[in-house]
Design a protein around this motif. Structure first.
Motif, PDB file in Angstrom:
ATOM      1  N   GLY A  90       0.820  -1.203   0.000  1.00 29.57           N
ATOM      2  CA  GLY A  90       0.000   0.000   0.000  1.00 29.57           C
ATOM      3  C   GLY A  90       0.851   1.248   0.000  1.00 29.57           C
ATOM      4  O   GLY A  90       2.075   1.194   0.140  1.00 29.57           O
ATOM      5  N   ASP A  91       0.179   2.402  -0.158  1.00 33.01           N
ATOM      6  CA  ASP A  91       0.842   3.709  -0.222  1.00 33.01           C
ATOM      7  C   ASP A  91       1.782   3.792  -1.418  1.00 33.01           C
ATOM      8  O   ASP A  91       2.880   4.336  -1.331  1.00 33.01           O
ATOM      9  CB  ASP A  91       1.629   4.014   1.060  1.00 33.01           C
ATOM     10  CG  ASP A  91       0.731   4.154   2.272  1.00 33.01           C
ATOM     11  OD1 ASP A  91      -0.353   4.740   2.136  1.00 33.01           O
ATOM     12  OD2 ASP A  91       1.117   3.659   3.340  1.00 33.01           O
ATOM     13  N   ILE A  92       1.345   3.273  -2.540  1.00 28.24           N
ATOM     14  CA  ILE A  92       2.155   3.269  -3.758  1.00 28.24           C
ATOM     15  C   ILE A  92       1.754   4.464  -4.616  1.00 28.24           C
ATOM     16  O   ILE A  92       0.577   4.705  -4.850  1.00 28.24           O
ATOM     17  CB  ILE A  92       1.951   1.954  -4.545  1.00 28.24           C
ATOM     18  CG1 ILE A  92       2.269   0.743  -3.672  1.00 28.24           C
ATOM     19  CG2 ILE A  92       2.783   1.958  -5.819  1.00 28.24           C
ATOM     20  CD1 ILE A  92       3.664   0.695  -3.103  1.00 28.24           C
ATOM     21  N   ARG A 117      13.134 -11.011   2.136  1.00 28.21           N
ATOM     22  CA  ARG A 117      13.296 -10.153   3.306  1.00 28.21           C
ATOM     23  C   ARG A 117      13.018  -8.698   2.923  1.00 28.21           C
ATOM     24  O   ARG A 117      13.118  -8.323   1.751  1.00 28.21           O
ATOM     25  CB  ARG A 117      14.727 -10.245   3.833  1.00 28.21           C
ATOM     26  CG  ARG A 117      15.151 -11.627   4.261  1.00 28.21           C
ATOM     27  CD  ARG A 117      16.637 -11.719   4.611  1.00 28.21           C
ATOM     28  NE  ARG A 117      17.459 -11.196   3.516  1.00 28.21           N
ATOM     29  CZ  ARG A 117      18.413 -10.275   3.677  1.00 28.21           C
ATOM     30  NH1 ARG A 117      18.695  -9.786   4.853  1.00 28.21           N
ATOM     31  NH2 ARG A 117      19.117  -9.860   2.640  1.00 28.21           N
ATOM     32  N   ALA A 118      12.700  -7.888   3.910  1.00 28.58           N
ATOM     33  CA  ALA A 118      12.483  -6.461   3.670  1.00 28.58           C
ATOM     34  C   ALA A 118      13.697  -5.837   2.988  1.00 28.58           C
ATOM     35  O   ALA A 118      13.555  -5.014   2.081  1.00 28.58           O
ATOM     36  CB  ALA A 118      12.171  -5.744   4.976  1.00 28.58           C
ATOM     37  N   ALA A 119      14.886  -6.249   3.396  1.00 31.61           N
ATOM     38  CA  ALA A 119      16.111  -5.692   2.828  1.00 31.61           C
ATOM     39  C   ALA A 119      16.260  -6.004   1.343  1.00 31.61           C
ATOM     40  O   ALA A 119      16.985  -5.301   0.629  1.00 31.61           O
ATOM     41  CB  ALA A 119      17.327  -6.220   3.588  1.00 31.61           C
ATOM     42  N   GLY A 123      13.108   0.129  -2.663  1.00 35.39           N
ATOM     43  CA  GLY A 123      12.430   1.354  -2.249  1.00 35.39           C
ATOM     44  C   GLY A 123      11.523   1.173  -1.053  1.00 35.39           C
ATOM     45  O   GLY A 123      11.837   0.433  -0.121  1.00 35.39           O
ATOM     46  N   LYS A 124      10.376   1.830  -1.114  1.00 33.18           N
ATOM     47  CA  LYS A 124       9.467   1.758   0.028  1.00 33.18           C
ATOM     48  C   LYS A 124       8.700   0.442   0.112  1.00 33.18           C
ATOM     49  O   LYS A 124       7.987   0.206   1.074  1.00 33.18           O
ATOM     50  CB  LYS A 124       8.538   2.962   0.061  1.00 33.18           C
ATOM     51  CG  LYS A 124       7.548   3.071  -1.049  1.00 33.18           C
ATOM     52  CD  LYS A 124       6.712   4.335  -0.800  1.00 33.18           C
ATOM     53  CE  LYS A 124       5.885   4.723  -1.963  1.00 33.18           C
ATOM     54  NZ  LYS A 124       5.196   5.983  -1.754  1.00 33.18           N
ATOM     55  N   LEU A 125       8.893  -0.448  -0.847  1.00 31.35           N
ATOM     56  CA  LEU A 125       8.265  -1.766  -0.753  1.00 31.35           C
ATOM     57  C   LEU A 125       8.832  -2.551   0.427  1.00 31.35           C
ATOM     58  O   LEU A 125       8.210  -3.500   0.900  1.00 31.35           O
ATOM     59  CB  LEU A 125       8.438  -2.557  -2.048  1.00 31.35           C
ATOM     60  CG  LEU A 125       7.794  -1.960  -3.300  1.00 31.35           C
ATOM     61  CD1 LEU A 125       7.985  -2.884  -4.486  1.00 31.35           C
ATOM     62  CD2 LEU A 125       6.325  -1.659  -3.086  1.00 31.35           C
ATOM     63  N   ALA A 126       9.989  -2.129   0.907  1.00 30.45           N
ATOM     64  CA  ALA A 126      10.574  -2.772   2.082  1.00 30.45           C
ATOM     65  C   ALA A 126       9.693  -2.574   3.312  1.00 30.45           C
ATOM     66  O   ALA A 126       9.621  -3.442   4.176  1.00 30.45           O
ATOM     67  CB  ALA A 126      11.971  -2.212   2.348  1.00 30.45           C
ATOM     68  N   GLU A 127       8.995  -1.448   3.384  1.00 36.73           N
ATOM     69  CA  GLU A 127       8.226  -1.104   4.584  1.00 36.73           C
ATOM     70  C   GLU A 127       6.717  -0.993   4.363  1.00 36.73           C
ATOM     71  O   GLU A 127       5.969  -0.902   5.325  1.00 36.73           O
ATOM     72  CB  GLU A 127       8.737   0.220   5.156  1.00 36.73           C
ATOM     73  CG  GLU A 127      10.205   0.189   5.517  1.00 36.73           C
ATOM     74  CD  GLU A 127      10.521  -0.841   6.593  1.00 36.73           C
ATOM     75  OE1 GLU A 127       9.679  -1.084   7.478  1.00 36.73           O
ATOM     76  OE2 GLU A 127      11.625  -1.431   6.524  1.00 36.73           O
TER      77      GLU A 127
END
Length: 146
Positions: A90-92, A117-119, A123-127
């Protein structure tokens, strides 16, 4: 009065025919609260062009879909494939995140089970993960169907 007469009508079955191994679903109804524009439609159009330009068009189908219940965090985008985890972000932003979405498409394509993994996410897809849904494992009798 009979209880059966008061029950709501069941939702008709929902099915999506997938033409490619991987599918990216973009919410078409996403909009920012208090705004009449539909950035979900802009994102869908831009992502289709970007996926094709990146040479990923044969392996990915980019489809619009009805609401994915990420209304507080528009725009929402999902990745899914048989035997892989499904991801919902979300928030894309249709203006800022296209390159990251294409990079994640490459990553997702190359993952055996869809897990990362988030890493590893660009970009913001990690969070900005709304959900990661494990691939379904269906067991019938002695047979495992994935």
């Amino acid at each position: 009065m009979d209880d059966l007469l008061r029950r709501p009508v069941a939702t008709p079955p929902y099915a999506v025919t997938q033409r490619a191994r991987h599918q990216i679903l973009v919410c078409q109804t996403c909009r920012h609260k208090g705004d009449t524009c539909r950035p979900g439609l802009q994102l869908l159009e831009r992502l289709r062009v970007a996926i094709a330009a990146a040479g990923l068009g044969d392996g990915f189908e980019v489809s619009g879909t009805a609401c994915m219940a990420g209304c507080d965090r528009p725009c929402t985008v999902a990745w899914r494939a048989t035997s892989k985890a499904t991801w919902l972000f979300g928030d894309i932003s249709p203006d800022e995140d296209i390159d990251d979405l294409v990079a994640f498409a490459r990553l997702y394509r190359d993952l055996d089970d869809g897990w990362c993994r988030a890493a590893d996410r660009p970009g913001k897809l990690a969070e900005h993960v709304l959900a990661r849904i494990p691939a379904a494992l269906i067991v019938t009798g002695e047979e495992v169907v994935q």
